[in-house]
Scaffold this active site. Structure first.
Site, PDB file in Angstrom:
ATOM      1  N   ASN A  10       0.875  -1.167   0.000  1.00 32.70           N
ATOM      2  CA  ASN A  10       0.000   0.000   0.000  1.00 32.70           C
ATOM      3  C   ASN A  10       0.913   1.218   0.000  1.00 32.70           C
ATOM      4  O   ASN A  10       1.509   1.538   1.028  1.00 32.70           O
ATOM      5  CB  ASN A  10      -0.903  -0.034   1.248  1.00 32.70           C
ATOM      6  CG  ASN A  10      -1.712   1.243   1.393  1.00 32.70           C
ATOM      7  OD1 ASN A  10      -1.755   2.075   0.483  1.00 32.70           O
ATOM      8  ND2 ASN A  10      -2.358   1.389   2.534  1.00 32.70           N
ATOM      9  N   LYS A  12       0.177   4.253  -0.259  1.00 23.69           N
ATOM     10  CA  LYS A  12      -0.416   5.445   0.374  1.00 23.69           C
ATOM     11  C   LYS A  12      -0.180   6.674  -0.514  1.00 23.69           C
ATOM     12  O   LYS A  12      -0.169   6.555  -1.733  1.00 23.69           O
ATOM     13  CB  LYS A  12       0.138   5.609   1.802  1.00 23.69           C
ATOM     14  CG  LYS A  12      -0.050   4.324   2.616  1.00 23.69           C
ATOM     15  CD  LYS A  12       0.199   4.481   4.077  1.00 23.69           C
ATOM     16  CE  LYS A  12       0.002   3.133   4.770  1.00 23.69           C
ATOM     17  NZ  LYS A  12       0.150   3.196   6.226  1.00 23.69           N
ATOM     18  N   HIS A  95      -9.326   1.319   4.979  1.00 21.16           N
ATOM     19  CA  HIS A  95      -8.045   1.445   5.682  1.00 21.16           C
ATOM     20  C   HIS A  95      -8.223   2.368   6.890  1.00 21.16           C
ATOM     21  O   HIS A  95      -8.997   3.318   6.839  1.00 21.16           O
ATOM     22  CB  HIS A  95      -6.987   2.004   4.725  1.00 21.16           C
ATOM     23  CG  HIS A  95      -5.613   1.922   5.288  1.00 21.16           C
ATOM     24  ND1 HIS A  95      -5.126   2.854   6.179  1.00 21.16           N
ATOM     25  CD2 HIS A  95      -4.632   1.005   5.123  1.00 21.16           C
ATOM     26  CE1 HIS A  95      -3.898   2.509   6.526  1.00 21.16           C
ATOM     27  NE2 HIS A  95      -3.565   1.402   5.907  1.00 21.16           N
ATOM     28  N   GLU A  97      -6.524   4.707   7.953  1.00 24.90           N
ATOM     29  CA  GLU A  97      -6.297   6.138   7.672  1.00 24.90           C
ATOM     30  C   GLU A  97      -7.531   6.773   7.053  1.00 24.90           C
ATOM     31  O   GLU A  97      -7.810   7.953   7.266  1.00 24.90           O
ATOM     32  CB  GLU A  97      -5.052   6.298   6.778  1.00 24.90           C
ATOM     33  CG  GLU A  97      -3.776   6.028   7.575  1.00 24.90           C
ATOM     34  CD  GLU A  97      -2.636   5.426   6.786  1.00 24.90           C
ATOM     35  OE1 GLU A  97      -2.658   5.464   5.536  1.00 24.90           O
ATOM     36  OE2 GLU A  97      -1.701   4.890   7.427  1.00 24.90           O
ATOM     37  N   GLU A 167      -5.098  -4.806  10.557  1.00 30.87           N
ATOM     38  CA  GLU A 167      -4.055  -3.801  10.729  1.00 30.87           C
ATOM     39  C   GLU A 167      -4.285  -3.073  12.053  1.00 30.87           C
ATOM     40  O   GLU A 167      -5.090  -2.141  12.116  1.00 30.87           O
ATOM     41  CB  GLU A 167      -4.108  -2.789   9.574  1.00 30.87           C
ATOM     42  CG  GLU A 167      -3.849  -3.400   8.211  1.00 30.87           C
ATOM     43  CD  GLU A 167      -3.244  -2.397   7.249  1.00 30.87           C
ATOM     44  OE1 GLU A 167      -2.240  -2.745   6.613  1.00 30.87           O
ATOM     45  OE2 GLU A 167      -3.749  -1.270   7.146  1.00 30.87           O
ATOM     46  N   GLY A 173       2.938   2.322  10.746  1.00 32.62           N
ATOM     47  CA  GLY A 173       3.887   3.421  10.595  1.00 32.62           C
ATOM     48  C   GLY A 173       4.610   3.793  11.877  1.00 32.62           C
ATOM     49  O   GLY A 173       5.300   4.804  11.938  1.00 32.62           O
ATOM     50  N   SER A 213       3.775  -2.181  10.184  1.00 28.97           N
ATOM     51  CA  SER A 213       5.233  -2.254  10.338  1.00 28.97           C
ATOM     52  C   SER A 213       5.809  -3.610   9.954  1.00 28.97           C
ATOM     53  O   SER A 213       6.724  -4.110  10.615  1.00 28.97           O
ATOM     54  CB  SER A 213       5.648  -1.864  11.762  1.00 28.97           C
ATOM     55  OG  SER A 213       5.241  -0.537  12.046  1.00 28.97           O
TER      56      SER A 213
HETATM   57  O1  LIG Z   1      -1.076   0.732   6.794  1.00 33.68           O
HETATM   58  C1  LIG Z   1      -0.329  -0.162   6.415  1.00 33.68           C
HETATM   59  C2  LIG Z   1      -0.607  -0.893   5.169  1.00 33.68           C
HETATM   60  O2  LIG Z   1      -1.885  -0.641   4.702  1.00 33.68           O
HETATM   61  C3  LIG Z   1       0.879  -0.509   7.176  1.00 33.68           C
HETATM   62  O3  LIG Z   1       1.757   0.543   7.112  1.00 33.68           O
HETATM   63  P1  LIG Z   1       3.265   0.345   7.661  1.00 33.68           P
HETATM   64  O4  LIG Z   1       3.783  -0.905   7.045  1.00 33.68           O
HETATM   65  O5  LIG Z   1       3.976   1.579   7.202  1.00 33.68           O
HETATM   66  O6  LIG Z   1       3.148   0.250   9.142  1.00 33.68           O
END
Ligand SMILES: O=C(CO)COP(=O)(O)O
Length: 250
Positions: A10, A12, A95, A97, A167, A173, A213
């Protein structure tokens, strides 16, 4: 039980077109493996270029979101037919976010899911608890409510087309990863929830990815867990070596 494994990136809101093409080509140059799906989810601007960059390879391409309507006066939104027209096969839905910053709710997750299924896009529906929810012992309740709302009214035939992604928000992150045991415990909870809501066959055929992560160093341990069927990778998918390192660790 022979569920496929998926490693999905992803990206982002990262990468311009040139950067995205270079990364996509580097990933596509990596090895194809039996039973392993490799998926890249770039931003909408880069989708077409990434689809072209990986054409003819084992790598598939997905969107990061879609609107529930096919078209209309919805400035800045992207629909299922548009994703299909650019060559996307998958789409991420719900997601954290999107939930945190853009008002995503169980209801809008469910509407987006209907749109994805209607247009033959393979949905990856994300669920996960925040740190406060985990610390107050609400993880299972939060997940059950996200699953119940996001998958409301879905038939078994529809459910088997859906991939879920667990997640934990506190691991996204942050560099904090759920331990192998913590992740497995939640994946097993989700699979039991699916068995109760649908049946064992649906529960056993549904892919459940872990995200938060994931790095080359921790991927093998996570992916070895019985109910973890792959990884949804954020930060480590933005660099070809680390993303290929995760694929190699599977
Ligand atoms: O949100 C994520 C994948 O959709 C995970 O992000 P990270 O791998 O940066 O923690």
């Amino acid at each position: 039980m022979n569920r496929r494994i998926m490693v999905a990136g992803n990206w982002k809101m990262y990468k311009t077109i040139d950067q995205a093409v270079a990364l996509a080509k580097a990933v596509a140059a990596g090895p194809a493996r039996q039973g392993l799906d490799v998926l890249l989810c770039p931003n909408f601007v880069c989708l077409e270029a990434v689809v072209r960059a990986v054409a003819g390879s084992h790598v598939q391409v997905g969107g990061q979101n879609l609107h529930w309507q096919d078209e209309g006066a919805f400035t800045a939104e992207i629909s299922g037919p548009m994703l299909r027209s650019v060559g996307a096969s998958h789409v991420i839905i719900g997601h954290s976010e999107r939930r945190q910053f853009f008002g995503e709710t169980e209801k809008t997750v469910r509407m987006r899911l209907a749109a994805a299924l209607r247009h033959g896009l393979k949905p990856i529906v994300c669920v996960g608890e925040t740190q406060a929810e985990r610390e107050s012992g609400q993880t299972d309740d939060v997940l059950a409510s996200q699953l119940a709302g996001g998958l409301a009214g879905l038939s078994a035939a529809e459910m088997v087309k859906v991939t879920l992604a667990y997640e934990p928000v506190w691991a996204i992150g942050t560099g904090l990863t759920a331990s192998d045991e913590q992740a497995q415990q939640v994946h097993a909870f989700i699979r039991a929830w699916l068995a109760a809501r649908f049946d064992n066959q649906v529960a056993n055929s549904c892919g459940i990815l872990y995200g938060g992560s994931v790095k080359p160093a921790n991927a093998a341990g996570l992916l070895r867990q019985k109910d973890i069927d792959g990884a949804l990778v954020g930060g480590a998918s933005l660099d070809a070596d680390s993303f290929l390192g995760i694929i190699a660790a599977v």
